[in-house]
Design a protein around this motif. Sequence first.
Motif, PDB file in Angstrom:
ATOM      1  N   PRO A   1      -4.786  -4.760  17.972  1.00 38.12           N
ATOM      2  CA  PRO A   1      -4.285  -5.202  16.852  1.00 38.12           C
ATOM      3  C   PRO A   1      -4.563  -3.995  15.912  1.00 38.12           C
ATOM      4  O   PRO A   1      -5.121  -3.121  16.116  1.00 38.12           O
ATOM      5  CB  PRO A   1      -5.242  -6.418  16.506  1.00 38.12           C
ATOM      6  N   ILE A   2      -3.286  -4.229  15.012  1.00 42.61           N
ATOM      7  CA  ILE A   2      -3.227  -3.251  13.977  1.00 42.61           C
ATOM      8  C   ILE A   2      -3.760  -4.176  12.544  1.00 42.61           C
ATOM      9  O   ILE A   2      -3.386  -5.472  12.416  1.00 42.61           O
ATOM     10  CB  ILE A   2      -1.859  -2.574  13.634  1.00 42.61           C
ATOM     11  N   ASN A   3      -4.762  -3.601  11.850  1.00 44.46           N
ATOM     12  CA  ASN A   3      -5.174  -4.169  10.755  1.00 44.46           C
ATOM     13  C   ASN A   3      -4.191  -4.343   9.641  1.00 44.46           C
ATOM     14  O   ASN A   3      -3.310  -3.295   9.289  1.00 44.46           O
ATOM     15  CB  ASN A   3      -6.583  -3.381  10.313  1.00 44.46           C
ATOM     16  N   GLY A   4      -4.235  -5.335   9.062  1.00 40.25           N
ATOM     17  CA  GLY A   4      -3.271  -5.603   7.718  1.00 40.25           C
ATOM     18  C   GLY A   4      -1.987  -6.077   8.293  1.00 40.25           C
ATOM     19  O   GLY A   4      -1.694  -6.475   9.615  1.00 40.25           O
ATOM     20  N   THR A   5      -1.196  -6.256   7.508  1.00 43.52           N
ATOM     21  CA  THR A   5       0.222  -6.827   7.552  1.00 43.52           C
ATOM     22  C   THR A   5       1.153  -5.984   6.889  1.00 43.52           C
ATOM     23  O   THR A   5       0.910  -5.247   6.015  1.00 43.52           O
ATOM     24  CB  THR A   5       0.239  -8.290   6.919  1.00 43.52           C
ATOM     25  N   LEU A   6       2.312  -6.192   7.253  1.00 48.46           N
ATOM     26  CA  LEU A   6       3.453  -5.236   6.635  1.00 48.46           C
ATOM     27  C   LEU A   6       4.474  -6.358   6.005  1.00 48.46           C
ATOM     28  O   LEU A   6       4.855  -7.425   6.754  1.00 48.46           O
ATOM     29  CB  LEU A   6       4.296  -4.758   7.660  1.00 48.46           C
ATOM     30  N   ASP A   7       4.662  -6.589   4.690  1.00 52.30           N
ATOM     31  CA  ASP A   7       5.383  -7.675   3.979  1.00 52.30           C
ATOM     32  C   ASP A   7       6.629  -6.815   3.604  1.00 52.30           C
ATOM     33  O   ASP A   7       6.725  -5.907   2.847  1.00 52.30           O
ATOM     34  CB  ASP A   7       4.778  -7.898   2.626  1.00 52.30           C
ATOM     35  N   ILE A   8       7.794  -7.490   4.145  1.00 56.13           N
ATOM     36  CA  ILE A   8       9.179  -7.222   3.798  1.00 56.13           C
ATOM     37  C   ILE A   8       9.809  -8.173   2.920  1.00 56.13           C
ATOM     38  O   ILE A   8       9.897  -9.272   3.745  1.00 56.13           O
ATOM     39  CB  ILE A   8       9.560  -6.579   4.992  1.00 56.13           C
ATOM     40  N   THR A   9      10.650  -7.734   1.972  1.00 52.36           N
ATOM     41  CA  THR A   9      11.299  -8.894   1.509  1.00 52.36           C
ATOM     42  C   THR A   9      12.727  -8.564   1.285  1.00 52.36           C
ATOM     43  O   THR A   9      13.306  -7.536   1.428  1.00 52.36           O
ATOM     44  CB  THR A   9      10.949  -8.858  -0.289  1.00 52.36           C
ATOM     45  N   THR A  10      13.726  -9.827   1.796  1.00 54.21           N
ATOM     46  CA  THR A  10      15.169  -9.674   1.976  1.00 54.21           C
ATOM     47  C   THR A  10      15.915  -9.350   0.806  1.00 54.21           C
ATOM     48  O   THR A  10      15.208  -9.437  -0.360  1.00 54.21           O
ATOM     49  CB  THR A  10      15.699 -10.703   2.510  1.00 54.21           C
ATOM     50  N   PRO A  11      17.064  -8.563   0.817  1.00 55.67           N
ATOM     51  CA  PRO A  11      17.666  -8.500  -0.558  1.00 55.67           C
ATOM     52  C   PRO A  11      18.164 -10.011  -1.039  1.00 55.67           C
ATOM     53  O   PRO A  11      18.062 -10.793  -0.230  1.00 55.67           O
ATOM     54  CB  PRO A  11      19.240  -7.892  -0.101  1.00 55.67           C
ATOM     55  N   ALA A  12      18.097 -10.087  -2.422  1.00 56.20           N
ATOM     56  CA  ALA A  12      18.301 -11.592  -2.949  1.00 56.20           C
ATOM     57  C   ALA A  12      19.865 -12.222  -2.323  1.00 56.20           C
ATOM     58  O   ALA A  12      20.792 -11.307  -2.161  1.00 56.20           O
ATOM     59  CB  ALA A  12      18.301 -11.452  -4.358  1.00 56.20           C
ATOM     60  N   LYS A  13      19.889 -13.431  -2.156  1.00 55.51           N
ATOM     61  CA  LYS A  13      21.073 -14.170  -2.061  1.00 55.51           C
ATOM     62  C   LYS A  13      21.424 -15.046  -3.076  1.00 55.51           C
ATOM     63  O   LYS A  13      20.398 -15.727  -3.425  1.00 55.51           O
ATOM     64  CB  LYS A  13      20.781 -14.839  -0.581  1.00 55.51           C
ATOM     65  N   THR A  14      22.647 -15.191  -3.664  1.00 54.81           N
ATOM     66  CA  THR A  14      22.767 -15.957  -4.837  1.00 54.81           C
ATOM     67  C   THR A  14      23.268 -17.265  -4.191  1.00 54.81           C
ATOM     68  O   THR A  14      24.273 -17.176  -3.406  1.00 54.81           O
ATOM     69  CB  THR A  14      23.910 -15.193  -5.476  1.00 54.81           C
TER      70      THR A  14
END
Length: 161
Positions: free
Chosen positions: A118-131
Motif C-alpha cells: 500500500p501507498i500511504n495517503g490518497t490522490l484526490d482528482i476533480t473532474t472539469p465542471a459540467k453545466t
Amino acid sequence: DFRQLPVNPGSLEAQPFPHTLKGGPTNFYATTGEQGFDVTILGQAVHLTATPANYTYAFGDGTNLGPTPAAGYSIPEAEWLNNETRTSHIYTDTGNYQATLTTSFTGTYSVNNGPPLPINGTLDITTPAKTIHVWKTEKALVADTCQQNPNSWGCPGTGIQ
C-alpha cells in the motif's frame, strides 16, 4: 510520487443531460476505474496501481454527496426523471449549475514483480465542471390536440407553452 502520476479522473456523467427538470431526480455517475503505471525508479521496475476508493459529487447548488464508495451507474432512458439512484440529486430551483466529481484514489506499488504494497495517503482528482441546465415544467389539461385546435394550450406558435 504517487500524486505525480497522470491518473485519469474519468468523467462525471448525468442523466438526463444537459437539461434536467426541477423536482425530478437527475442520475449522476462516475466513469473511472483502476489504472496501472510502470515506471523505473533507481533502476528498479516499479508497477503502481491507482484504484478509485471514494467519490464526492458536488452538484453546483451548494449540496454534495460523499465521500461515498458509490460510483453510480447508467440507467435506461425510460427511468430518467422517475427513478432515484444512490447517486441521484434533485434540484429545487431552475438555473445553470456547475457539477463536479472528486475521486479519491488509493494506491499500491510493487517492485520487480513483488507483492503489491500500500501507498500511504490518497490522490484526490476533480473532474472539469459540467453545466447542468435545470428547467421547470408545467402541467395542464387540454381538450384538443394541436391538430384539432392549432390555437390550443401548448401548441407551437400560440405563445401559451
